[in-house]
Design a protein around this motif. Structure first.
Motif, PDB file in Angstrom:
ATOM      1  N   VAL A 275       0.833  -1.451   0.029  1.00 49.47           N
ATOM      2  CA  VAL A 275       0.050  -0.064   0.199  1.00 49.47           C
ATOM      3  C   VAL A 275       0.852   1.411   0.147  1.00 49.47           C
ATOM      4  CG1 VAL A 275      -1.885   1.258   1.245  1.00 49.47           C
ATOM      5  CG2 VAL A 275      -1.867  -1.163   1.209  1.00 49.47           C
ATOM      6  N   GLY A 276       0.886   2.032  -1.237  1.00 51.60           N
ATOM      7  CA  GLY A 276       1.704   3.135  -1.218  1.00 51.60           C
ATOM      8  C   GLY A 276       3.062   2.947  -1.510  1.00 51.60           C
ATOM      9  N   PHE A 277       3.447   1.878  -1.649  1.00 59.74           N
ATOM     10  CA  PHE A 277       5.146   1.365  -1.893  1.00 59.74           C
ATOM     11  C   PHE A 277       5.343   1.968  -3.219  1.00 59.74           C
ATOM     12  CE2 PHE A 277       8.271  -1.473  -3.726  1.00 59.74           C
ATOM     13  CZ  PHE A 277       9.210  -1.301  -2.340  1.00 59.74           C
ATOM     14  N   GLU A 278       6.787   2.754  -3.308  1.00 60.39           N
ATOM     15  CA  GLU A 278       7.250   3.099  -4.279  1.00 60.39           C
ATOM     16  C   GLU A 278       8.743   2.910  -4.234  1.00 60.39           C
ATOM     17  OE1 GLU A 278       6.384   7.311  -5.450  1.00 60.39           O
ATOM     18  OE2 GLU A 278       4.412   7.052  -4.708  1.00 60.39           O
ATOM     19  N   SER A 279       9.295   2.507  -5.403  1.00 64.44           N
ATOM     20  CA  SER A 279      10.706   2.162  -5.316  1.00 64.44           C
ATOM     21  C   SER A 279      11.147   2.581  -6.681  1.00 64.44           C
ATOM     22  CB  SER A 279      11.206   0.705  -4.836  1.00 64.44           C
ATOM     23  OG  SER A 279      12.660   0.694  -5.164  1.00 64.44           O
ATOM     24  N   ASP A 280      12.164   3.784  -7.077  1.00 64.65           N
ATOM     25  CA  ASP A 280      12.413   4.042  -8.509  1.00 64.65           C
ATOM     26  C   ASP A 280      13.710   4.998  -8.265  1.00 64.65           C
ATOM     27  OD1 ASP A 280      12.499   4.008 -11.058  1.00 64.65           O
ATOM     28  OD2 ASP A 280      10.324   4.860 -11.196  1.00 64.65           O
ATOM     29  N   TYR A 281      14.292   5.181  -9.368  1.00 65.79           N
ATOM     30  CA  TYR A 281      15.650   5.871  -9.451  1.00 65.79           C
ATOM     31  C   TYR A 281      16.633   5.597  -8.506  1.00 65.79           C
ATOM     32  CZ  TYR A 281      12.149   8.724 -12.033  1.00 65.79           C
ATOM     33  OH  TYR A 281      11.476   9.444 -13.287  1.00 65.79           O
TER      34      TYR A 281
END
Length: 134
Positions: free
Chosen positions: A34-40
């Motif tokens: 829930v709401g997890f983001e992984s990038d850059y």
């Protein structure tokens, strides 16, 4: 017992460096998504492709990206000056703008001294990954 889930986690502009193929990121429960983001981010594993644990299943970097994570991230050796200071040999211009709250990073001349804060530098130009800012 009730689990405490890691909702709203955002992982951006980091360098993940491993010697062995251990998991860089582990997602244990669907509630953690829930709401997890992984990038850059930058990933480097001396032993091969970076690995991830997705709900108990090992995933390669390509499989992790196929799930929609780290689509702008790269596998690049950061060429650290040493494994004490962890300063990349050159700027790693692969980050994303995180806003003014997070624009400061460690200066390349920063030293750790008990009782004082290390020198910092604001991002300049393209945002960099890692803790040090050139």
């Amino acid at each position: 017992a009730r689990n405490a889930y890691s909702t709203g986690t955002k992982i951006k502009n980091n360098i993940f460096y491993t010697v062995n193929q251990i998991f860089n990121i582990t997602i244990e429960d669907t509630e953690d998504l829930v709401g997890f983001e992984s990038d850059y981010n930058i990933f480097w594993c001396e032993a091969g492709t970076p690995m991830f644990n997705y709900l108990g299943t090992p995933k390669t970097f390509a499989q992790w990206q196929a799930l929609g994570y780290d689509t702008h991230s790269r596998i690049i050796n950061p060429n650290f000056n040493n494994l004490t200071d962890f300063v990349p040999a050159a700027r790693l211009d692969y980050g994303t703008n995180l806003g003014t709250t997070w624009q400061a990073g460690l200066s390349t001349s920063a030293v750790w001294t008990v009782g004082s804060a290390p020198a910092t530098t604001n991002q300049n130009g393209t945002w960099q990954v890692g803790a040090r800012v050139y």
